[in-house]
Design a protein around this motif. Structure first.
Motif, PDB file in Angstrom:
ATOM      1  N   THR A 134      24.440 -19.046  10.662  1.00  0.00           N
ATOM      2  CA  THR A 134      25.249 -20.258  10.582  1.00  0.00           C
ATOM      3  C   THR A 134      26.734 -19.927  10.679  1.00  0.00           C
ATOM      4  O   THR A 134      27.576 -20.798  10.502  1.00  0.00           O
ATOM      5  CB  THR A 134      24.968 -20.991   9.254  1.00  0.00           C
ATOM      6  OG1 THR A 134      25.255 -20.103   8.178  1.00  0.00           O
ATOM      7  CG2 THR A 134      23.535 -21.445   9.190  1.00  0.00           C
ATOM      8  N   GLN A 184      28.047 -18.856  13.434  1.00  0.00           N
ATOM      9  CA  GLN A 184      28.472 -19.226  14.774  1.00  0.00           C
ATOM     10  C   GLN A 184      29.141 -20.589  14.749  1.00  0.00           C
ATOM     11  O   GLN A 184      28.971 -21.376  13.825  1.00  0.00           O
ATOM     12  CB  GLN A 184      27.263 -19.256  15.719  1.00  0.00           C
ATOM     13  CG  GLN A 184      26.528 -17.937  15.837  1.00  0.00           C
ATOM     14  CD  GLN A 184      25.280 -18.080  16.704  1.00  0.00           C
ATOM     15  OE1 GLN A 184      25.121 -19.059  17.413  1.00  0.00           O
ATOM     16  NE2 GLN A 184      24.404 -17.094  16.623  1.00  0.00           N
ATOM     17  N   THR A 228      29.612 -24.270  15.146  1.00  0.00           N
ATOM     18  CA  THR A 228      28.603 -25.323  15.058  1.00  0.00           C
ATOM     19  C   THR A 228      29.179 -26.662  15.486  1.00  0.00           C
ATOM     20  O   THR A 228      30.377 -26.918  15.384  1.00  0.00           O
ATOM     21  CB  THR A 228      28.064 -25.441  13.618  1.00  0.00           C
ATOM     22  OG1 THR A 228      29.164 -25.639  12.732  1.00  0.00           O
ATOM     23  CG2 THR A 228      27.302 -24.191  13.232  1.00  0.00           C
ATOM     24  N   TYR A 229      28.283 -27.516  15.971  1.00  0.00           N
ATOM     25  CA  TYR A 229      28.631 -28.858  16.400  1.00  0.00           C
ATOM     26  C   TYR A 229      27.683 -29.839  15.729  1.00  0.00           C
ATOM     27  O   TYR A 229      26.598 -29.472  15.264  1.00  0.00           O
ATOM     28  CB  TYR A 229      28.506 -28.997  17.918  1.00  0.00           C
ATOM     29  CG  TYR A 229      29.453 -28.129  18.713  1.00  0.00           C
ATOM     30  CD1 TYR A 229      30.672 -28.623  19.163  1.00  0.00           C
ATOM     31  CD2 TYR A 229      29.120 -26.814  19.031  1.00  0.00           C
ATOM     32  CE1 TYR A 229      31.542 -27.828  19.896  1.00  0.00           C
ATOM     33  CE2 TYR A 229      29.979 -26.014  19.759  1.00  0.00           C
ATOM     34  CZ  TYR A 229      31.190 -26.531  20.193  1.00  0.00           C
ATOM     35  OH  TYR A 229      32.042 -25.739  20.916  1.00  0.00           O
ATOM     36  N   LEU A 285      22.816 -30.893  13.307  1.00  0.00           N
ATOM     37  CA  LEU A 285      23.764 -29.780  13.235  1.00  0.00           C
ATOM     38  C   LEU A 285      23.180 -28.655  14.082  1.00  0.00           C
ATOM     39  O   LEU A 285      22.035 -28.252  13.889  1.00  0.00           O
ATOM     40  CB  LEU A 285      23.926 -29.349  11.783  1.00  0.00           C
ATOM     41  CG  LEU A 285      24.880 -28.185  11.502  1.00  0.00           C
ATOM     42  CD1 LEU A 285      26.312 -28.565  11.836  1.00  0.00           C
ATOM     43  CD2 LEU A 285      24.759 -27.756  10.038  1.00  0.00           C
ATOM     44  N   PHE A 286      23.960 -28.141  15.055  1.00  0.00           N
ATOM     45  CA  PHE A 286      23.409 -27.126  15.946  1.00  0.00           C
ATOM     46  C   PHE A 286      24.497 -26.132  16.366  1.00  0.00           C
ATOM     47  O   PHE A 286      25.695 -26.415  16.269  1.00  0.00           O
ATOM     48  CB  PHE A 286      22.777 -27.777  17.180  1.00  0.00           C
ATOM     49  CG  PHE A 286      23.744 -28.491  18.092  1.00  0.00           C
ATOM     50  CD1 PHE A 286      24.130 -27.925  19.308  1.00  0.00           C
ATOM     51  CD2 PHE A 286      24.277 -29.735  17.754  1.00  0.00           C
ATOM     52  CE1 PHE A 286      25.015 -28.568  20.152  1.00  0.00           C
ATOM     53  CE2 PHE A 286      25.156 -30.389  18.601  1.00  0.00           C
ATOM     54  CZ  PHE A 286      25.534 -29.814  19.799  1.00  0.00           C
ATOM     55  N   ASN A 287      24.039 -24.972  16.816  1.00  0.00           N
ATOM     56  CA  ASN A 287      24.942 -23.976  17.387  1.00  0.00           C
ATOM     57  C   ASN A 287      24.258 -23.336  18.583  1.00  0.00           C
ATOM     58  O   ASN A 287      23.273 -23.865  19.098  1.00  0.00           O
ATOM     59  CB  ASN A 287      25.362 -22.934  16.342  1.00  0.00           C
ATOM     60  CG  ASN A 287      24.184 -22.144  15.791  1.00  0.00           C
ATOM     61  OD1 ASN A 287      23.099 -22.137  16.365  1.00  0.00           O
ATOM     62  ND2 ASN A 287      24.399 -21.470  14.670  1.00  0.00           N
ATOM     63  N   ARG A 288      24.783 -22.173  19.030  1.00  0.00           N
ATOM     64  CA  ARG A 288      24.240 -21.541  20.216  1.00  0.00           C
ATOM     65  C   ARG A 288      22.776 -21.171  20.074  1.00  0.00           C
ATOM     66  O   ARG A 288      22.018 -21.134  21.044  1.00  0.00           O
ATOM     67  CB  ARG A 288      25.049 -20.284  20.558  1.00  0.00           C
ATOM     68  CG  ARG A 288      26.239 -20.576  21.424  1.00  0.00           C
ATOM     69  CD  ARG A 288      27.053 -19.339  21.757  1.00  0.00           C
ATOM     70  NE  ARG A 288      26.327 -18.096  21.683  1.00  0.00           N
ATOM     71  CZ  ARG A 288      26.886 -16.927  21.405  1.00  0.00           C
ATOM     72  NH1 ARG A 288      28.175 -16.874  21.128  1.00  0.00           N
ATOM     73  NH2 ARG A 288      26.186 -15.826  21.390  1.00  0.00           N
ATOM     74  N   SER A 289      22.353 -20.909  18.860  1.00  0.00           N
ATOM     75  CA  SER A 289      20.974 -20.473  18.648  1.00  0.00           C
ATOM     76  C   SER A 289      19.992 -21.627  18.613  1.00  0.00           C
ATOM     77  O   SER A 289      18.798 -21.433  18.828  1.00  0.00           O
ATOM     78  CB  SER A 289      20.875 -19.678  17.339  1.00  0.00           C
ATOM     79  OG  SER A 289      21.702 -18.542  17.389  1.00  0.00           O
ATOM     80  N   LEU A 297      20.156 -26.414  13.524  1.00  0.00           N
ATOM     81  CA  LEU A 297      20.215 -25.887  12.163  1.00  0.00           C
ATOM     82  C   LEU A 297      19.714 -26.888  11.135  1.00  0.00           C
ATOM     83  O   LEU A 297      19.100 -26.519  10.129  1.00  0.00           O
ATOM     84  CB  LEU A 297      21.645 -25.474  11.811  1.00  0.00           C
ATOM     85  CG  LEU A 297      22.289 -24.422  12.715  1.00  0.00           C
ATOM     86  CD1 LEU A 297      23.759 -24.256  12.365  1.00  0.00           C
ATOM     87  CD2 LEU A 297      21.556 -23.100  12.580  1.00  0.00           C
ATOM     88  N   ARG A 314      33.183 -30.662  11.333  1.00  0.00           N
ATOM     89  CA  ARG A 314      32.750 -30.097  12.608  1.00  0.00           C
ATOM     90  C   ARG A 314      33.021 -31.058  13.778  1.00  0.00           C
ATOM     91  O   ARG A 314      33.030 -32.276  13.584  1.00  0.00           O
ATOM     92  CB  ARG A 314      31.261 -29.760  12.550  1.00  0.00           C
ATOM     93  CG  ARG A 314      30.886 -28.824  11.406  1.00  0.00           C
ATOM     94  CD  ARG A 314      29.387 -28.647  11.313  1.00  0.00           C
ATOM     95  NE  ARG A 314      29.029 -27.766  10.190  1.00  0.00           N
ATOM     96  CZ  ARG A 314      28.710 -28.193   8.987  1.00  0.00           C
ATOM     97  NH1 ARG A 314      28.707 -29.484   8.721  1.00  0.00           N
ATOM     98  NH2 ARG A 314      28.396 -27.325   8.033  1.00  0.00           N
TER      99      ARG A 314
END
Length: 547
Positions: A10, A12, A14-15, A39-43, A46, A94
């Motif tokens: 977490t 990274q 996040t958006y 909630l998310f990021n490159r992976s 989340l 964010r």
């Protein structure tokens, strides 16, 4: 309902992707009935949050039908006040991603939830990165990028959020294809234009990562290749259309068969229905072609007039090798003919056994085409205002995709469009012999003319057809048959083309050029002429020098 899914670090960037369903489309007078946040990021994702929201007032029937959310389900849901702690926690500070995100943010703010976060609009990104879509709804953008988004789940908050996240990631993969210099220039223009998405281009320009921005660093990726300038692709030399020498009249029975309920068109068009009025019109058009006559048709709604004149026009052009020009009043109809109706006719003729492929081109006034010489000469000129900066950012992103240079592929606002002229092809400013782009076959305007010379059917507009008449036939390649659709607008266009307007303001402007009086001064062309004539008549006369 709340769901947590840990999928990696977490730490990274996040958006937050968000979508809201409401009782109407005016944020000031509507209420939230459903909210979804991810909630998310490159992976990956989340954390997610979604809930129906009990409104204070009634929900219009059309909204219930659009979303499939019943009043009974809403009555059993919590009010917005009970959900605010969870909403605030997941959003935090964010950046918020959404399609038309300003609407969703406005809904929250009008409900008493301050949202100072940076907003990233996938609609804005799509209009800049994806040219030439029929529209930029979330469904259309998702479909164009291969994102699954079935019709039956649209207009529900969480499916919209999931589609938005997928679209956003693929748009960023597309950003990753641009070279660093282009990204740097786009980010600069985007900042001057006030785009909240400007940092995305700057981040991509500064990144040394050998993978798209939203791919997992630990995984191999099928990276999209770098974006090349499409207009530099080598093209086969196009030969002008040649007459076949065939003078056989169009077969009326064959045209009747084409349009029948069991004809070739029925196997091409979904839910095709044979229409007697369409067949009558098509036969009348074919007869006019055969007999070298003029024809005036009044076709009401539902006639299917486009296919009624396109089919005989295509058959005539293919059989004889003689060009047919179709003139419309609106760009919308031009696009419909070029993108839908004529491709359907082309496929139908292929199905029916025609060996030659129907060649179609679109011709517009030259100011619709980007002039590469003017663009590269003036793209670095000082920016006049945010709309000017926004236009330049869009052109930079578009140049890597376009093969036509037609501004219709861009989605320009009226303010952006007002700046287009300084980069557009313009009569009197172009010398093909001295322009390297024209000599090398890269000029968009002359490429369009070459396509038209090779085409069986040329789609033009009333303004261009009238300009061609006024210019002695040197604008559109020669043709023997002309079909005028939306003909009720032709008289107004002819008035604009061949007439002129004279207003008090125009007269004042010309008078001011001749003589303008200011306190204690006399300026303009007449005082200068008077001074010149006086000196010629009497060289010793005192020189009059306007102030």
């Amino acid at each position: 309902m709340r769901h947590v899914q840990p999928v990696g670090s977490t730490t990274q960037a996040t958006y937050v992707a968000m979508d809201i369903e409401s009782t109407g489309f005016d944020p000031e007078h509507s209420e939230i009935i459903e909210i979804a946040i991810a909630l998310f990021n490159r992976s990956g994702v989340l954390e997610t949050f979604e809930s129906l929201v009990r409104p204070k007032g009634a929900v219009p029937l059309e909204i219930q039908q659009l979303t499939g959310i019943s009043e009974q389900a809403l009555r059993e849901s919590p009010p917005l006040e009970d959900l605010l702690p969870d909403i605030r926690k997941i959003i935090g500070s964010r950046p918020i991603v959404g399609h038309w995100i300003r609407f969703d943010v406005s809904m929250l703010q009008n409900a008493g939830v301050p949202v100072p976060n940076r907003q990233i609009d996938t609609f804005q990104l799509a209009t800049a990165l994806l040219s030439d879509l029929p529209n930029y709804s979330l469904g259309t953008v998702a479909e164009s990028m291969g994102v699954p988004f079935p019709e039956d789940v649209r207009h529900r908050a969480m499916p919209d959020v999931e589609a938005t996240m997928a679209v956003f990631q693929r748009l960023l993969d597309r950003v990753d294809r641009y070279d660093v210099r282009t990204l740097g220039e786009v980010s600069q223009f985007a900042r001057q234009a006030g785009w909240s998405e400007a940092d995305l281009f700057a981040d991509a320009a500064d990144s040394d990562l050998p993978f798209p921005l939203f791919s997992d660093a630990g995984q191999s990726t099928d990276r999209m290749p770098p974006l090349e300038l499409a207009f530099l692709e080598k093209r086969d030399k196009l030969e002008p259309l040649k007459k076949t020498g065939i003078q056989t009249p169009l077969d009326l029975e064959a045209i009747d068969e084409f349009l029948s309920s069991e004809g070739p068109l029925s196997s091409i068009l979904v839910d095709y229905e044979s229409r007697p009025t369409q067949i009558d019109m098509a036969l009348a058009v074919a007869s006019a072609f055969n007999d070298d006559e003029s024809l005036l048709v009044e076709a009401g709604t539902g006639t299917g007039k486009s296919l009624a004149y396109l089919l005989p026009s295509a058959l005539y052009a293919l059989t004889r090798g003689e060009r047919v020009v179709v003139s419309t009043d609106t760009l919308a109809l031009q696009d419909q003919l070029y993108r839908k109706d004529l491709p359907d006719v082309r496929t139908t003729l292929k199905t029916a056994g025609f060996s030659d492929t129907l060649r179609v081109s679109v011709m517009k006034g030259r100011d619709n085409y980007l002039c590469l010489s003017r663009w590269f000469q003036h793209a670095s000129d000082p920016v006049e205002d945010p709309a000017d900066a926004s236009l330049r950012a869009k052109i930079l992103l578009w140049l890597g995709q376009t093969k036509t240079g037609d501004k219709a592929e861009l989605r320009l606002t009226p303010d952006e469009n007002s700046h287009w002229r300084k980069f557009a092809s313009e009569r009197g400013r172009c010398s093909p012999k001295r322009c390297a782009y024209a000599r090398n076959g890269h000029c968009f305007y002359y490429r369009a003319r070459a396509n038209a010379q090779n085409a069986h059917v040329v789609i033009a507009n009333h303004a261009l057809v009238l300009t061609n008449v006024e210019g002695g036939g040197f604008v559109i390649p020669g043709y023997d048959r002309l079909v005028i659709d939306e003909a009720h607008h032709l008289e107004d266009e002819a008035t604009d083309q061949f007439g002129f307007n004279l207003t008090r303001e125009v007269i004042d402007e010309y008078v001011a050029l001749l003589v303008r009086t200011d306190p204690g001064t006399l300026q303009g062309s007449l005082p200068v002429a008077l001074n010149f004539i006086t000196r010629l008549a009497d060289p010793s006369a005192q020189e009059y020098a306007p102030q």
